[in-house]
Design a protein around this motif. Structure first.
Motif, short mmCIF file in Angstrom:
data_model
loop_
_atom_site.label_atom_id
_atom_site.label_comp_id
_atom_site.label_asym_id
_atom_site.label_seq_id
_atom_site.Cartn_x
_atom_site.Cartn_y
_atom_site.Cartn_z
N HIS A 197 0.67 -1.29 -0.39
CA HIS A 197 0.27 -0.05 0.05
C HIS A 197 1.00 0.89 0.38
O HIS A 197 0.82 2.35 -0.87
N ASN A 216 -17.55 -7.98 -4.49
CA ASN A 216 -18.95 -8.03 -3.45
C ASN A 216 -19.41 -6.61 -3.90
O ASN A 216 -20.41 -5.95 -2.73
N MET A 217 -18.76 -5.71 -5.11
CA MET A 217 -19.70 -4.57 -4.98
C MET A 217 -19.79 -4.41 -6.50
O MET A 217 -19.24 -5.40 -7.51
N ALA A 224 -14.03 -3.53 -0.02
CA ALA A 224 -12.71 -3.60 -1.03
C ALA A 224 -12.01 -4.81 -0.40
O ALA A 224 -11.33 -5.78 -0.85
N HIS A 227 -12.11 -7.28 1.94
CA HIS A 227 -12.99 -8.56 1.79
C HIS A 227 -13.23 -9.15 -0.04
O HIS A 227 -12.55 -9.90 0.03
N GLY A 228 -13.42 -8.16 -0.53
CA GLY A 228 -13.49 -8.60 -1.92
C GLY A 228 -11.93 -9.14 -2.33
O GLY A 228 -11.82 -9.62 -3.37
N SER A 229 -11.05 -8.19 -2.32
CA SER A 229 -9.85 -9.64 -2.71
C SER A 229 -8.80 -8.26 -1.91
O SER A 229 -7.91 -6.95 -2.46
N VAL A 246 -4.80 -8.48 -2.09
CA VAL A 246 -4.17 -8.00 -2.70
C VAL A 246 -4.65 -6.90 -3.60
O VAL A 246 -3.65 -5.71 -3.29
N ALA A 247 -5.95 -6.09 -4.22
CA ALA A 247 -6.15 -5.24 -5.27
C ALA A 247 -5.98 -4.18 -4.04
O ALA A 247 -5.89 -3.22 -4.59
N ALA A 248 -7.14 -4.46 -2.78
CA ALA A 248 -6.96 -3.35 -2.04
C ALA A 248 -5.47 -2.61 -1.69
O ALA A 248 -5.54 -1.43 -1.62
N GLU A 249 -4.49 -3.91 -1.00
CA GLU A 249 -3.22 -2.96 -1.20
C GLU A 249 -2.63 -2.04 -1.89
O GLU A 249 -3.05 -0.78 -2.46
N MET A 250 -3.39 -2.11 -3.26
CA MET A 250 -1.98 -1.58 -4.48
C MET A 250 -2.75 -0.60 -5.07
O MET A 250 -2.87 -0.24 -5.63
N ILE A 251 -4.57 -0.08 -3.89
CA ILE A 251 -4.93 1.01 -4.13
C ILE A 251 -4.48 1.93 -2.77
O ILE A 251 -5.77 2.97 -2.57
N GLY A 252 -4.03 1.70 -2.19
CA GLY A 252 -3.75 2.49 -0.83
C GLY A 252 -3.97 2.59 0.48
O GLY A 252 -3.82 2.07 0.74
N ILE A 253 -4.52 0.42 0.35
CA ILE A 253 -5.38 -0.08 1.25
C ILE A 253 -4.91 -0.08 2.46
O ILE A 253 -3.73 -1.67 1.97
N ASP A 254 -4.09 0.11 3.53
CA ASP A 254 -2.99 -0.36 4.50
C ASP A 254 -4.47 -1.40 4.78
O ASP A 254 -5.27 -1.44 5.83
#
Lengths: 291, 256, 316
Positions: free
Chosen positions: B73, B92-93, C190, C192-194, C196-204
């Motif tokens: 991140h 889920n969205m 996000a 929950h959804g994925s 790794v993808a969440a991390e790649m949009i900046g979510i810690d």
């Protein structure tokens, strides 16, 4: 080796063997379906309690035990056919809730069919303790260890040497590929439940002469079996055995040398520590996420 | 000054060197492609320069900032975005929500502020929604906005990932096989999309197998083979490099 | 779309508020008030737990442990150290929140069944310690808890508690809804959804998971503290594995990723055992059967299944 240490080791190995059997039950079902069968502990309970009933009906002990294992296996098969198979496509959490509901249902039925009292099973070959190196060993403990070893050998042979066993292993590695190879995944799941039921019942019958049996012994045993399976790495047969033995030993050592009141705590603290340090369990598969 | 730079980059998995001693620099504003036969280490390289893998050796810089060893991140926060070879859509969205989620870095929102629904949040949400719609339009997916992403066709999902990555306004956008599984028409759309992105000033790094797409759209190409750099240069010279031809098609093709 | 979203949310809140306001008309006696209060307290825990399980996609099989700790913390401070109840509750909740923060960091790195086991282990450890440290906790038989006192007057009587719990529940639901619909809520979904993808949009991901874990633990502790002061008694079994399972079941039953679902789940599964008490011996059998039946035929839970029935069909 001090007599006390030897005593503790005997107790630990005996308990560990039981946990290993229960843990194997968890692992076998998990491997076929990714489901954690929280009713596993109830299979242990039914094994012991049913044997008590069959004894009262007049059957000799070996037959009563056999009948109890058969009965438990039937219950396990029913659980799969009527509940788990129907909810095949549900999420993992939903399936967990279903098996938890099953465990509550089975416990409730047990309190009705039998009662809420504690029952004893006679030891297989008498209860005159054997003296080994200053420590006392119950003959029943030898039965526990001996039968467990035999069961482990049989399972190893089944999974590694028979075609059906290998088919089941294949399903655990790659379900889709197994289906494409003609393996009926539903049948594999059914067999898994049956096997786990039998294993659980056996564990219950083996340990009942030592710890007695009652309608709710399944709860803690199921929890500890689950913990042992996780400790060794979910999905690994050898891991389940290792986890069970380690858990039994850790508990016995804690009870003997630290405090028997905090016995359960120590076991779970160890598990928590292992999980934090080795997130896949001791022998678990380290799945690398492919992106 | 180069935008992304790597020195001595290596990654090994239990003895297997997926990537070895890689060095390259990517200039801002270009379309930079990474190609190579299967197993050459392209996706590993992508995972390294997005922080998903930690390098066994070597260093990575974004302009003058070193990013080696940081969590993914933080790579994203520094301005690197990516799409995935195996779709990682938030199933889920809805499609719109996927893109709105992509804007996370630009919507700082504390826990307390979120729970108390402080004023300004509603306005920010509307702005987020509008920008997400624009991005969906950019990739040609505006009609899927309210649809659950679960039901969308594969080609649309690949473009959705691009829209989501763009929502973070990255300076460097990594596309991992965006044309995989797409028919020629859809591939052409991707080609045009990449050109539109380059025109907007986004530096694009492309990992692709589709040679026509790569040669048509790239400014520079890096060729990997067995985890090492085989060749680097502009599209035309790489295409004619005998070592590249040999790696892909064998020695006979090179001599042909 | 925004308008529709707004309607569903404020419609739901309004319905809940009306339910809370009008329910006393149907509550004929103290016993029914008691059940309603317990429903409310369970619902508060479930709303928090739902954020963790349904939205962030994590699992906790030990949340009752936080519930019990909240109760015991407040009880011990009041009984053994003589603190005023208005101080004991916040301090207890704060301490549990801190514990959740410290233990959450390492265990949230685990996933799936391993996380389940770690939280389960945590719950068991808490319960056993509570039952064994009898110098502080009164041992397996538990301890009595003084009533909550506001401005010198003890808060006693079902009616007063009913309004307090009702108001708190509404507040919690409102806060949870706000969170879910905010960018932070999107970040959780996000995750929950994925991941790794969440991390790649900046979510810690680690930080977000921890935040929800701590929040849900705090809510559980608060509900536990209130329950202790309300019932006047607390036992270690309040933190047992079975209690944790009950809570998870309420969340899943009502519908994951649905705040109202959590409330419905708590309501149904708290009242059901009460309805079954005449059938005393059959209570477990019926309860288990109901759990299995609903999960097999309504696997997404009650509220999402019902919502899908009423939802207009989207364009094919």
């Amino acid at each position: 080796m001090s007599a006390q240490l030897l005593q503790v080791l005997f107790a630990g190995l005996t308990a560990g063997a039981i946990y290993a059997l229960v843990a194997l039950g968890f692992s076998i079902i998990y491997n076929s379906s990714q489901v954690i069968n929280f009713a596993q502990g109830e299979f242990v309970m039914i094994g012991g309690m049913a044997t008590v009933s069959f004894l009262h009906l007049g059957l000799p002990l070996p037959l009563a035990a056999l009948a109890a294992v058969a009965a438990t296996t039937l219950v396990a098969l029913a659980l799969d056919k009527l509940a788990v198979e129907r909810a095949r496509n549900a999420s993992v959490v939903t399936l967990i809730i279903i098996t938890i509901g099953a465990s509550i249902l089975l416990r409730g039925l047990a309190s009705l069919v039998w009662d809420k009292n504690i029952h004893a099973l006679p030891a297989f070959s008498g209860d005159k303790p054997i003296s080994v190196g200053g420590a006392t060993l119950l003959p029943q403990s030898l039965w526990v260890l001996g039968v467990s070893l035999a069961v482990l050998a049989a399972l190893w042979w089944f999974f590694n040497r028979t075609l059906y066993g290998k088919a089941m292993l294949a399903t655990s590695h790659n379900r889709l590929a197994a289906q494409l190879a003609g393996i009926s995944v539903r049948r594999v799941l059914l067999v898994s439940f049956g096997l786990s039921g039998a294993l659980g019942a056996l564990a219950g019958i083996l340990v009942a002469p030592i710890t007695f049996t009652a309608w709710d012994v399944g709860v803690m045993l199921g929890l500890k079996g689950f913990a042992a399976a996780i400790l060794g790495g979910l999905g690994s047969g050898p891991g389940a055995v290792l986890g069970g033995l380690l858990l039994g030993l850790a508990e016995a050592l804690a009870a003997g040398y630290v405090s028997s009141a905090y016995k359960d705590v120590i076991a779970f603290v160890i598990i928590l520590a292992v999980l934090v340090l080795m997130p896949g369990g001791l022998l678990g598969r380290r799945a690398a996420e492919r992106v | 000054m180069s935008l992304l730079r790597a020195e001595g980059l290596s990654k090994e998995f239990g003895g297997v060197h997926a990537v070895q001693a890689l060095e390259f620099a990517i200039q801002p504003g270009v379309v930079f492609s990474i190609i190579g036969p299967n197993g050459a280490g392209k996706t590993t390289l992508l995972n390294l320069i997005t922080g998903i893998y930690r390098p066994s050796a070597g260093r990575i810089w974004l302009e003058e900032r070193e990013l080696t060893g940081l969590a993914p991140h933080r790579f994203a926060a520094a301005g690197i975005g990516r799409t995935f070879q195996n779709l990682q859509i938030f199933f889920n969205m809805s499609a719109l929500e996927n893109v709105m989620a992509g804007r996370y870095l630009h919507e700082r929102c504390g826990l307390a502020a979120a729970m108390l629904r402080l004023p300004g949040l509603a306005r920010a949400e509307r702005a987020c929604r509008d920008e997400a719609r624009e991005l969906l339009a950019l990739v040609g997916l505006e009609r899927y906005a309210e649809e659950a992403s679960e039901g969308m066709p594969y080609g649309a999902l690949k473009r959705l990932e691009i829209a989501r990555a763009l929502a973070a306004r990255p300076r460097l956008l990594l596309l991992d096989e965006p044309a995989a599984g797409l028919n020629p028409t859809e591939t052409q759309e991707i080609d045009r999309l990449i050109q539109r992105l380059a025109a907007r000033g986004v530096t694009v790094v492309l990992v692709e197998h589709n040679m026509r797409l790569v040669m048509g759209v790239s400014d520079r190409v890096l060729v990997l083979d067995y985890g090492r750099k085989l060749a680097e240069g502009d599209a035309e010279s790489v295409r004619r490099d005998p070592r590249v031809i040999e790696a892909y098609l064998g020695a006979e093709a090179r001599d042909a | 779309m925004l308008a529709r979203l707004g309607a569903a949310r404020s419609g739901g809140l309004l319905a809940l508020a009306l339910a809370v306001a009008l329910l006393p008309l149907a509550l004929g006696n103290q016993y029914l008030y008691d059940v309603a209060i317990l429903v409310g307290l369970n619902a508060i825990v479930c709303v928090g737990l739902n954020l963790l399980i349904g939205y962030a996609g994590q699992i906790s099989l030990g949340h009752a442990g936080f519930f019990a700790l909240g109760g015991y913390g407040s009880a011990i401070l009041a009984v053994r150290y003589g603190w005023p109840p208005l101080a004991t509750l916040p301090v207890s909740v704060g301490s549990v929140t801190l514990l959740a923060f410290l233990i959450g960091r390492p265990i949230l790195r685990l996933k799936g069944h391993y996380l389940a086991m770690a939280t389960l282990g945590l719950g068991v450890i808490i319960t056993v310690v509570l039952a064994t440290a009898d110098r502080f906790t009164g041992g397996p038989d538990g301890m009595s808890v003084p009533p909550l006192a506001l401005f010198g007057r003890a808060l006693a009587g079902e009616r007063a508690w009913y309004w307090l719990v009702g108001a708190l529940l509404l507040a919690c639901v409102w806060l949870a809804l706000n969170l879910v619909e905010s960018p932070r809520g999107r970040a959780l979904r996000a995750l929950h959804g994925s991941e790794v993808a969440a991390e790649m949009i900046g979510i810690d991901s680690a930080r977000h998971k921890l935040a929800v874990f701590v929040l849900s633990a705090g809510l559980a502790a608060a509900a536990g503290g209130l329950t202790a002061h309300y019932s006047g008694f607390i036992t270690p079994s309040q933190g047992s594995f079975l209690r944790s399972i009950e809570l998870v079941t309420m969340v899943v039953f009502g519908g994951m990723a649905s705040t109202f679902g959590a409330v419905v789940g708590a309501a149904v599964l708290t009242t059901l055992p009460q309805l079954l008490t005449p059938l005393k011996d059959y209570e477990m059998v019926v309860f288990g059967a109901v759990m299995m039946f609903t999960m097999i035929f309504m696997p997404r839970g009650i509220v999402p299944t019902l919502a899908a029935l009423f939802k207009p069909r989207t364009r094919g």
